[in-house]
Design a protein around this motif. Structure first.
Motif, PDB file in Angstrom:
ATOM      1  N   ALA A 154       0.838  -1.436   0.186  1.00  0.00           N
ATOM      2  CA  ALA A 154       0.063  -0.180   0.179  1.00  0.00           C
ATOM      3  C   ALA A 154       0.894   1.121   0.034  1.00  0.00           C
ATOM      4  CB  ALA A 154      -0.992   0.037   1.197  1.00  0.00           C
ATOM      5  N   ALA A 155       1.880   1.347   0.749  1.00  0.00           N
ATOM      6  CA  ALA A 155       2.828   2.387   0.897  1.00  0.00           C
ATOM      7  C   ALA A 155       3.607   2.519  -0.559  1.00  0.00           C
ATOM      8  CB  ALA A 155       3.759   2.029   1.901  1.00  0.00           C
ATOM      9  N   VAL A 156       3.912   1.611  -1.228  1.00  0.00           N
ATOM     10  CA  VAL A 156       4.480   1.461  -2.272  1.00  0.00           C
ATOM     11  C   VAL A 156       3.703   2.207  -3.609  1.00  0.00           C
ATOM     12  CG1 VAL A 156       5.477   0.312  -4.300  1.00  0.00           C
ATOM     13  CG2 VAL A 156       6.354  -0.312  -2.138  1.00  0.00           C
ATOM     14  N   TRP A 157       2.336   1.664  -3.348  1.00  0.00           N
ATOM     15  CA  TRP A 157       1.455   2.080  -4.430  1.00  0.00           C
ATOM     16  C   TRP A 157       0.985   3.721  -4.288  1.00  0.00           C
ATOM     17  CZ3 TRP A 157      -0.682   0.523  -8.832  1.00  0.00           C
ATOM     18  CH2 TRP A 157      -1.673   1.264  -9.196  1.00  0.00           C
ATOM     19  N   GLU A 158       1.089   4.054  -2.923  1.00  0.00           N
ATOM     20  CA  GLU A 158       0.878   5.587  -2.722  1.00  0.00           C
ATOM     21  C   GLU A 158       1.769   6.409  -3.356  1.00  0.00           C
ATOM     22  OE1 GLU A 158       0.354   6.220   1.422  1.00  0.00           O
ATOM     23  OE2 GLU A 158      -1.522   5.235   1.626  1.00  0.00           O
ATOM     24  N   GLN A 159       3.025   5.854  -3.377  1.00  0.00           N
ATOM     25  CA  GLN A 159       4.144   6.652  -3.816  1.00  0.00           C
ATOM     26  C   GLN A 159       4.505   6.607  -5.427  1.00  0.00           C
ATOM     27  OE1 GLN A 159       7.876   6.457  -1.545  1.00  0.00           O
ATOM     28  NE2 GLN A 159       6.822   7.324   0.121  1.00  0.00           N
ATOM     29  N   LEU A 160       3.696   5.760  -5.901  1.00  0.00           N
ATOM     30  CA  LEU A 160       3.895   5.270  -7.307  1.00  0.00           C
ATOM     31  C   LEU A 160       3.141   6.513  -7.911  1.00  0.00           C
ATOM     32  CD1 LEU A 160       5.053   3.314  -9.554  1.00  0.00           C
ATOM     33  CD2 LEU A 160       2.487   2.310  -9.472  1.00  0.00           C
ATOM     34  N   ASP A 161       4.042   7.753  -8.431  1.00  0.00           N
ATOM     35  CA  ASP A 161       3.365   8.731  -9.016  1.00  0.00           C
ATOM     36  C   ASP A 161       4.522   9.399  -9.835  1.00  0.00           C
ATOM     37  OD1 ASP A 161       1.560  10.496 -10.139  1.00  0.00           O
ATOM     38  OD2 ASP A 161       1.147  11.506  -8.231  1.00  0.00           O
ATOM     39  N   LYS A 191       7.496  11.470 -10.679  1.00  0.00           N
ATOM     40  CA  LYS A 191       8.468  12.465 -10.109  1.00  0.00           C
ATOM     41  C   LYS A 191       7.947  12.585  -8.293  1.00  0.00           C
ATOM     42  CE  LYS A 191       9.675  15.515 -14.013  1.00  0.00           C
ATOM     43  NZ  LYS A 191       9.917  16.718 -14.523  1.00  0.00           N
ATOM     44  N   GLN A 192       7.340  11.632  -7.877  1.00  0.00           N
ATOM     45  CA  GLN A 192       7.217  11.482  -6.398  1.00  0.00           C
ATOM     46  C   GLN A 192       8.496  10.993  -5.730  1.00  0.00           C
ATOM     47  OE1 GLN A 192       4.403  12.538  -4.895  1.00  0.00           O
ATOM     48  NE2 GLN A 192       5.448  11.901  -2.600  1.00  0.00           N
ATOM     49  N   PRO A 193       9.059  11.649  -4.797  1.00  0.00           N
ATOM     50  CA  PRO A 193      10.216  11.135  -4.104  1.00  0.00           C
ATOM     51  C   PRO A 193       9.679  10.008  -3.211  1.00  0.00           C
ATOM     52  CG  PRO A 193       9.829  13.374  -3.675  1.00  0.00           C
ATOM     53  CD  PRO A 193       8.687  13.118  -4.296  1.00  0.00           C
ATOM     54  N   VAL A 194      10.872   9.034  -3.189  1.00  0.00           N
ATOM     55  CA  VAL A 194      10.487   7.623  -2.526  1.00  0.00           C
ATOM     56  C   VAL A 194      11.059   7.808  -1.102  1.00  0.00           C
ATOM     57  CG1 VAL A 194      10.868   5.208  -2.455  1.00  0.00           C
ATOM     58  CG2 VAL A 194      10.608   6.608  -4.695  1.00  0.00           C
ATOM     59  N   ALA A 195      10.357   7.458  -0.316  1.00  0.00           N
ATOM     60  CA  ALA A 195      10.874   7.358   1.186  1.00  0.00           C
ATOM     61  C   ALA A 195      11.970   6.444   1.233  1.00  0.00           C
ATOM     62  CB  ALA A 195       9.373   6.711   2.147  1.00  0.00           C
ATOM     63  N   PRO A 196      13.181   6.686   2.120  1.00  0.00           N
ATOM     64  CA  PRO A 196      14.103   6.230   2.275  1.00  0.00           C
ATOM     65  C   PRO A 196      14.224   4.582   2.748  1.00  0.00           C
ATOM     66  CG  PRO A 196      14.636   8.393   3.211  1.00  0.00           C
ATOM     67  CD  PRO A 196      13.327   8.292   2.707  1.00  0.00           C
ATOM     68  N   GLY A 197      13.091   4.548   3.679  1.00  0.00           N
ATOM     69  CA  GLY A 197      13.155   3.170   3.917  1.00  0.00           C
ATOM     70  C   GLY A 197      12.482   2.291   2.987  1.00  0.00           C
ATOM     71  N   ILE A 198      11.333   2.728   2.174  1.00  0.00           N
ATOM     72  CA  ILE A 198      10.848   2.013   1.270  1.00  0.00           C
ATOM     73  C   ILE A 198      11.981   1.856  -0.078  1.00  0.00           C
ATOM     74  CG2 ILE A 198       9.188   2.158  -0.789  1.00  0.00           C
ATOM     75  CD1 ILE A 198       7.209   3.596   1.110  1.00  0.00           C
ATOM     76  N   LYS A 199      12.776   2.769  -0.308  1.00  0.00           N
ATOM     77  CA  LYS A 199      13.900   2.587  -1.320  1.00  0.00           C
ATOM     78  C   LYS A 199      14.762   1.555  -0.891  1.00  0.00           C
ATOM     79  CE  LYS A 199      15.569   6.376  -2.854  1.00  0.00           C
ATOM     80  NZ  LYS A 199      16.447   7.554  -3.048  1.00  0.00           N
ATOM     81  N   LEU A 200      15.078   1.362   0.437  1.00  0.00           N
ATOM     82  CA  LEU A 200      16.051   0.138   0.783  1.00  0.00           C
ATOM     83  C   LEU A 200      15.379  -0.957   0.761  1.00  0.00           C
ATOM     84  CD1 LEU A 200      18.685  -0.623   2.258  1.00  0.00           C
ATOM     85  CD2 LEU A 200      17.563  -0.087   4.573  1.00  0.00           C
ATOM     86  N   VAL A 201      13.968  -1.020   1.323  1.00  0.00           N
ATOM     87  CA  VAL A 201      13.438  -2.389   1.260  1.00  0.00           C
ATOM     88  C   VAL A 201      13.282  -2.861  -0.400  1.00  0.00           C
ATOM     89  CG1 VAL A 201      11.237  -3.477   1.592  1.00  0.00           C
ATOM     90  CG2 VAL A 201      12.052  -1.833   3.363  1.00  0.00           C
ATOM     91  N   LEU A 202      12.812  -1.984  -1.331  1.00  0.00           N
ATOM     92  CA  LEU A 202      12.661  -2.175  -2.757  1.00  0.00           C
ATOM     93  C   LEU A 202      14.208  -2.830  -3.275  1.00  0.00           C
ATOM     94  CD1 LEU A 202      10.373   0.400  -3.992  1.00  0.00           C
ATOM     95  CD2 LEU A 202       9.874  -2.138  -3.500  1.00  0.00           C
TER      96      LEU A 202
END
Length: 271
Positions: free
Chosen positions: A6-13, A15-26
């Motif tokens: 859900a958090a990934v889907w919310e940031q799928l836009d 030029k939307q900056p990706v949160a550092p935690g999500i970037k690391l997990v991905l």
């Protein structure tokens, strides 16, 4: 997992900056998926193939190379060649690129030459370099320099051209000379982009490393891979590829660290 998706889907836009935690997990998930796909592809027939070893076989080859066959000296030799050649390329490309980007007259003189040499493949110079410089490190370093210097000149000049004209015009209005404007306005404004350009072009140096070390080389990662090819040790070849990838990633992270430390004002702007 649903919360992460859900958090990934919310940031799928766009030029939307990706949160550092999500970037690391991905990033971790991507590497785990790659290694698993590699493992299953290598063991699809039930037994590991000598021509397509899996990650465990390559890991064993790495252990043997470093612990029993002195591979560390090969790695250090390659790092030395990369360091010297890229340092020479930067010493040539950055001053020339800055002058070309700052002064159209300089660009008009050098750009036809630089543009032409960009399209010449560096490996085509190997016969000439062997005749001129022999089979030692000089030939390999020269090849690595030729592989990146022309592109680096062009990219640095493009970065300098992006310096806002208002900065230069304001400096002229205040009575600054060309030399003062170049060193106190143009270079500082372009320096973050120049460092980032050098980071990107260092990756190109690593791609030319094996080509530079397959000709009459007695040490280096590429030389080890060519020896392994003669004996069909595919696991050693893939281990060399892994080492080049890891070293390249570490160099990239080092450049990112320098950029992060040297230009804190960019972090304050959220860039």
């Amino acid at each position: 997992m649903p919360g992460l998706m859900a958090a990934v889907w919310e940031q799928l836009d766009f030029k939307q900056p990706v949160a550092p935690g999500i970037k690391l997990v991905l990033g971790v998930v991507a590497w785990v998926a790659f290694v698993l796909a590699w493992h299953f592809a290598a063991t699809a027939d039930g037994t590991p193939s000598p021509l397509f070893p899996g990650p465990l076989q390559v890991l064993g080859a790495l252990r043997e190379l470093f612990m029993e066959r002195g591979f560390s000296s090969d790695v250090l030799g390659s790092l030395r060649r990369i360091g010297i050649s890229f340092g020479l390329a930067v010493a040539i490309a950055v001053p020339l690129g800055v002058l070309m980007g700052a002064f159209p007259l300089v660009s008009a003189f050098f750009n036809p030459l630089v543009s032409a040499f960009r399209y010449l493949p560096a490996p085509a110079f190997i016969p000439l370099l062997l005749m001129w410089l022999g089979t030692g490190d000089e030939q390999k370093i020269a090849l690595l320099v030729l592989g990146v210097v022309w592109f680096l000149i062009t990219l640095v000049s493009d970065v300098v051209r992006q310096v806002p004209t208002d900065f230069i015009e304001t400096s002229k209005t205040l009575g600054a000379s060309r030399k003062v404007i170049l060193w106190t306005v143009v270079v500082p404004a372009a320096l973050p982009g120049i460092v980032d350009t050098c980071r990107q072009m260092l990756a190109v140096s690593w791609t030319y490393l094996v080509i530079a070390e397959i000709v009459a080389a007695t040490d280096g990662i590429g030389a080890m891979m060519m020896r392994a090819r003669r004996f069909v040790h595919v696991d050693d070849i893939m281990a060399g590829i892994v080492v080049i990838g890891v070293l390249g990633l570490l160099c990239d992270l080092a450049f990112r660290g320098v950029h992060w430390l040297a230009f804190p004002y960019l972090r304050q702007r959220g860039r």
